[in-house]
Each structure stands twice: as structure tokens, then as C-alpha cells.
Scaffold this active site. Structure first.
Site, mmCIF file in Angstrom:
data_model
loop_
_atom_site.group_PDB
_atom_site.id
_atom_site.type_symbol
_atom_site.label_atom_id
_atom_site.label_comp_id
_atom_site.label_asym_id
_atom_site.label_seq_id
_atom_site.Cartn_x
_atom_site.Cartn_y
_atom_site.Cartn_z
ATOM 1 C CB SER A 298 -8.233 3.326 2.540
ATOM 2 O OG SER A 298 -7.350 2.401 3.678
ATOM 3 C CB SER B 113 -8.286 0.137 5.539
ATOM 4 O OG SER B 113 -8.991 1.487 5.714
ATOM 5 C CE LYS C 205 -3.970 1.770 2.697
ATOM 6 N NZ LYS C 205 -4.918 1.549 3.878
#
Ligand SMILES: *[C@@H]1O[C@H](CO)[C@@H](O)[C@H](O)[C@H]1NC(C)=O
Ligand SMILES: *[C@@H]1O[C@H](CO)[C@@H](O)[C@H](O)[C@H]1NC(C)=O
Ligand SMILES: *[C@@H]1O[C@H](CO)[C@@H](O)[C@H](O)[C@H]1NC(C)=O
Length: 533
Positions: free
Chosen positions: A192, A216, A111
Site C-alpha cells: 500500500s 506494504s 505516506k
């Protein structure tokens, strides 16, 4: 500075890892798509595959599919060199009769909030951080490299881990554009850690790392039909990860995720308090020993229907989940049905519980520390980020994609205020009287719920959860949906036994039907890109 770090550790932040469980123990002929880490390492040993071939395969898939999926923000320009080095090193280590690291030669995507000290940028999807130089690898990256993994690139995300604005679509960032769900292009990938889930789902990489503060990892795992592990807060270091709320932030993984979990857990001097406190949870011999097909035998699993079963009664998806509960029972689990969690309406409403208030305050405080530690950076504070966005409306698209959460966070005054302290105590009380009491009273090993809404319960107490592919919702264009197993702090071994045995009993996951080669597909990709701009 040091005492601030300690403060955060009792505050919020989560990180996660995504991958597939072992889909198959033996395969007649080797195919990279859907291969597990164990399959790949076996192929390395049998000289049927090299890290170079594997990286070339993924680079080709990324080049072909990423214009559509927007799952990857940056590819590591050194990826092929790293692969060659791994191949050489493997030959040498084997010749010397020594052991290879657990992730030796395996490419991994991170990420874009997880710092790497290499040619890759770490930007949380924002142009405001482009060109910033981090002081060092994040703690988890250091551990990944030690176990032999190759960093293939950075994945897209909801910008600033969704702290830019709750009005923006999930999976969107200024740098990454809109990440797409590979199963339902018109549906949401959730976020996310959207790009981390999409890239594993679409076979752009073997495993990826995400981070979770509140849903997330679990939500994009559920929506993209991959396994996601959100570990107990503190089990994995958050040092060098662009924070949201360190009290809840954690880094995670599944099956393959379990291989990654083994590599990244443990003490880190730069996230000392929480990683020291959680060390006691790490089992001797690691987590792989809990990948057992009979892992459901004797497990006590609670079912909390309200408010997590929102499907119309008798609908296909509701029947599918009742079928899964039967499967759990047949595999030897005891299900305790119709349980209730005290104050669940408050817990699942972050505005009402106060979770959002402390998240904003913690975000500002911990982000400002992260930004100050950068070697060079266009921005040094959250206030600078807000100003940067206003001064670069063309790049940051602030007219179309608002930044109201960044602005609201900037107005907060840190975590030392009376209000924030009272909220933290209230959240602890809600967890103790709710989830913890229920688990203890009924002697449960886990709670099973459809989708990822249970992430709200897990978030405020730093509890672990695992999402496993469970269904494709025919009434919703075939959108994937996972089953979430959540448990008390440090109970990853039990959750892994339950999740793995469930996966092996059901094998729901099927890859998305995207084809990377057909001309028609390419044409429709171009059309889609044109229409989305
Ligand atoms: C490796 O190649 C050999 C011979 O081609 C084959 O028998 C074997 O199954 C392959 N192994 C894997 C893991 O694909
Ligand atoms: C990182 O950002 C710089 C711009 O500051 C860019 O030139 C470089 O290509 C980026 N790195 C990668 C790997 O994309
Ligand atoms: C739900 O729908 C799918 C696809 O139409 C079907 O294969 C499955 O049998 C259905 N499940 C139940 C329990 O009705």
C-alpha cells in the site's frame, strides 16, 4: 486508553522507509537525479547546492510528472520557507563549529497515514479524514524534524493501507486516484505504500517513508526498483500513524534508507511497550557502519524455493536469479539451498492462518482510538467512515470502488475475544516452528527470495526485511523485481551488510525512462489522463 495501547503493541503494525542505496561514491559533476543523501550533503558543504534549489527541483518534477504518476497527494505549502530556513541554519551551525543533524536540509515525503502537525492533511487517501486536525506530529516525524529533514508532502497509497477492499486496484485511493508504476504505466505499482515507492523511483524526492503491516513496503519497493527496509516491529514508533494492525505494523528505510533509519529508530513514550522492547537492537554508532562492500563475506543465506520461485524453469528471470545466487557466493556468502519452511501454505494464506481475522479486529480497535484522539475530524469511528463513504458516493466512488473490508472490520469485536487470542498464539507458533526454527537449525543470517512474497512470513512474526532492485522482467514488459533479504528480529545490521554488498556487486537499478520535459511526453500524459477517467 493506555492499556489499549499496550495491547496493540503485542498486536500488528509496520512502517517503512524507501530510498536508494548509495549508487556511487564519487561523481564528477553533481546531478540531483539518483543522488544519495551523502552526495547531496557533500554538495551542500561545497556550496554547490542549497536546500532551496533541491526543493525547487523536486517541486518542478512533481508538477510535471505527478499528473501522470499520481504519487503525491499533497505538497507542503511551506516547503520553500523550510528550505530557506535550513540553508540559513546550516550556515550558522557550520560557522559555530557544530554538527548538522543527519538529515539536515533533506526533503522527505511521507505516506498519507503518517501524521504531521502542519498545513498538510493526514487522510489515508480518504475524503472522510480531509480537514481533520491531528494532536501532534507522529513519533517518527518528530525524530525526522529533529534530524533536520524537511517534510515535502504526503504520498498516495492504497486507501486505508489497503483495508478498504482487496477488490480495489493497488495504489488507488479516492483522494489520490490511481498511482502508476513509472516503469510500466499499464502495470501495478503494488501497495500500500505505492506513492512512497513511485516518488523515489521517479526522482520526485530523495527519500520517503512508508508503513508495512503485510508487504506494504516490500512489494512496492520490488515493483518500482527502489530499496525498501521494513524494520523489526517496535524499532520505529507507530504513534501518530493511522494504524492497520499494531502487532505487525512498522516504519522503515534503506542505504539512504539507512540514514533515515538512524534518524527514526528509538523509544517513544506514546508507543512505549514495543519501542522499549526493541531498543536493545539499536547498535552503538547507528546503522551506517554496516554499509560495507564486503558485507557478504561469511554470511549464511538460506534459499527457500517453494513457493517463492514461481517462474517457469529456464526463463530469463529464473536465470537472472540463479546468476544473483552465484554473485552472492562469489562475494563470500555460503548459500544453503532447497530449504523448506514448515506450514508455509498456511503462513502465506492470511485467510487460512487467521492473520486476516485478527488484522480486521485490530484495525477497528486501533483506528477507533486514533480517530478519537484527533482534535477535530469529520469522522470519529470506523462506523462513521463507512457511513461517510455511503453518504458521499460521488467523492468516495463507492459504486466503482467497494469498501467491503471496512464493513467487515466494523463487524468485529476487538482483540480480547477467545478466537482472536487463539489466533495470535497460533501465529506465534507458526513463526517459531517455521521461520525461526529454520534460521536457528541452519545458523542462517538471512533468507533470500525473489519479489516480495516472503513478506507474509516476515509479517506475522514482526521480522525485518530489505528489498533491493534485482531485475527487470523482459517477459513482463520490463516490470522491475527485487530480491528480498529477511531475517530474525533485530538483525538489521546483518541484513544491511548483505543488502548493501549485493547492491554494490550488481548495481541493477536504472531510473525509469520518463522524461519530464518533452512535449510528446506531456501530450501522452494528457491522453492517458483522459483515457483513465
Ligand atoms: C562543486 O563544484 C566544484 C567547482 O565547480 C567542483 O569541482 C566539485 O566537483 C563540485 N562538487 C560536487 C559534489 O559536485
Ligand atoms: C488540507 O485540506 C484542506 C481542506 O480541508 C485544504 O483546504 C488544504 O489545502 C489541504 N492542505 C494541503 C496542504 O493541501
Ligand atoms: C535476460 O534478458 C536480458 C534482456 O534481454 C539480457 O540482457 C540478459 O542477459 C538475460 N539474462 C540471462 C541470464 O539470460
Amino acid at each position: 486508553m493506555e492499556s489499549h495501547h499496550r495491547n496493540f503493541s503485542i498486536n500488528l503494525l509496520l512502517i517503512l522507509i524507501l530510498s536508494l542505496f548509495f549508487m556511487s561514491a564519487t561523481t564528477a559533476s553533481f546531478s540531483i537525479k539518483e543522488a544519495s543523501i551523502r552526495d547531496i550533503q557533500q554538495a551542500f558543504l561545497e556550496n554547490n547546492l542549497t536546500s532551496r534549489k533541491l526543493v525547487e527541483f523536486y517541486l518542478h518534477e512533481i508538477e510535471t510528472l505527478n499528473p501522470l504518476l499520481r504519487a503525491v497527494i499533497e505538497v507542503n505549502p511551506d516547503a520553500l520557507d523550510l528550505a530557506d530556513k535550513a540553508d540559513e541554519e546550516r550556515r550558522r551551525i557550520i560557522a559555530e563549529g557544530n554538527h548538522l543533524g543527519g538529515l539536515h536540509g533533506i526533503p522527505i515525503l511521507l505516506k498519507d497515514t503518517i501524521a504531521t502537525k502542519d498545513k498538510l492533511n493526514t487522510t489515508a487517501g480518504s475524503y472522510a479524514l480531509l480537514g481533520s486536525v491531528v494532536p501532534r506530529d507522529a513519533g517518527v516525524v518528530e525524530k525526522l524534524r529533529k534530524s533536520g529533514a524537511l517534510i515535502l508532502g504526503k504520498t498516495s497509497l492504497s486507501e486505508w493501507a489497503y483495508m478498504r477492499s482487496f477488490h480495489n486496484p493497488k495504489g488507488w485511493s479516492a483522494r489520490g486516484g490511481q498511482g502508476k508504476n513509472p516503469y510500466v504505466l499499464s502495470g501495478t505499482p503494488c501497495g500500500s505504500s505505492s506513492g512512497s515507492a513511485i516518488s523515489v523511483a521517479a526522482n520526485l524526492v530523495t527519500v520517503s517513508l512508508g508503513a508495512e503491516t503485510h508487504g506494504s513496503i516490500l512489494c512496492p519497493s520490488s515493483h518500482n526498483s527502489v530499496v525498501g527496509i521494513k524494520p523489526t516491529v517496535g524499532l520505529t514508533s507507530r504513534a501518530g500513524v493511522i494504524p492497520v494492525a499494531p502487532r505487525q505494523d512498522t516504519i522503515g528505510t534503506v542505504s539512504d534508507a539507512v540514514y533515515v533509519l538512524d534518524a527514526i529508530v528509538g523509544f517513544d513514550q506514546l508507543d512505549a511497550g514495543p519501542t522499549k522492547a526493541a531498543e536493545k537492537y539499536i547498535p552503538d554508532g547507528g546503522y551506517k557502519q554496516f554499509l560495507k562492500k564486503d558485507g557478504l563475506t561469511g554470511k549464511r543465506i538460506g534459499i527457500v524455493r517453494h513457493p517463492f520461485f514461481s517462474f517457469p524453469h529456464g526463463s530469463n528471470i529464473s536465470q537472472v536469479f540463479e546468476g544473483h545466487f552465484d554473485t552472492l557466493r562469489r562475494a563470500g556468502a555460503v548459500l544453503v539451498d532447497n530449504l523448506e519452511i514448515e506450514h508455509i501454505e498456511i503462513i502465506t494464506n492470511p485467510s487460512h492462518s487467521g492473520e486476516l481475522t485478527v488484522m480486521k479486529a485490530e484495525f477497528k480497535q486501533s483506528l477507533n482510538i486514533y480517530l478519537k484522539e484527533l482534535i477535530t475530524s469529520p469522522v470519529r469511528s470506523l462506523a462513521n467512515v463507512v457511513a461517510f463513504n455511503n453518504n458521499h458516493k460521488d467523492l468516495e466512488k463507492v459504486d466503482k470502488f467497494p469498501q467491503d473490508m471496512l464493513i467487515a472490520a466494523e463487524k468485529t469485536h476487538g482483540m480480547d475475544g477467545e478466537e482472536e487470542r487463539a489466533i495470535v498464539q497460533k501465529l506465534e507458533r507458526l513463526s517459531r516452528d517455521g521461520f525461526e526454527k529454520l534460521m536457528t537449525e541452519h545458523e542462517l543470517d538471512a533468507i533470500a527470495t525473489p519479489g516480495s512474497d516472503f513478506a507474509a512470513v516476515l509479517a506475522i512474526g514482526g521480522y525485518p526485511g530489505i528489498s533491493v532492485p534485482a531485475a527487470y522482467d523482459e517477459d513482463n514488459d520490463g516490470m522491475p523485481i527485487g530480491i528480498c533479504f529477511g531475517g530474525l528480529r533485530g538483525t538489521e545490521p546483518k541484513l544491511i551488510e548483505i543488502a548493501y554488498a549485493f547492491e554494490q556487486a550488481t548495481l541493477v537499478r536504472k531510473p525509469p525512462s520518463l522524461k519530464s520535459t518533452s512535449e510528446d511526453e506531456k501530450r501522452s500524459i494528457t491522453l492517458l489522463l483522459v483515457s483513465s477517467q
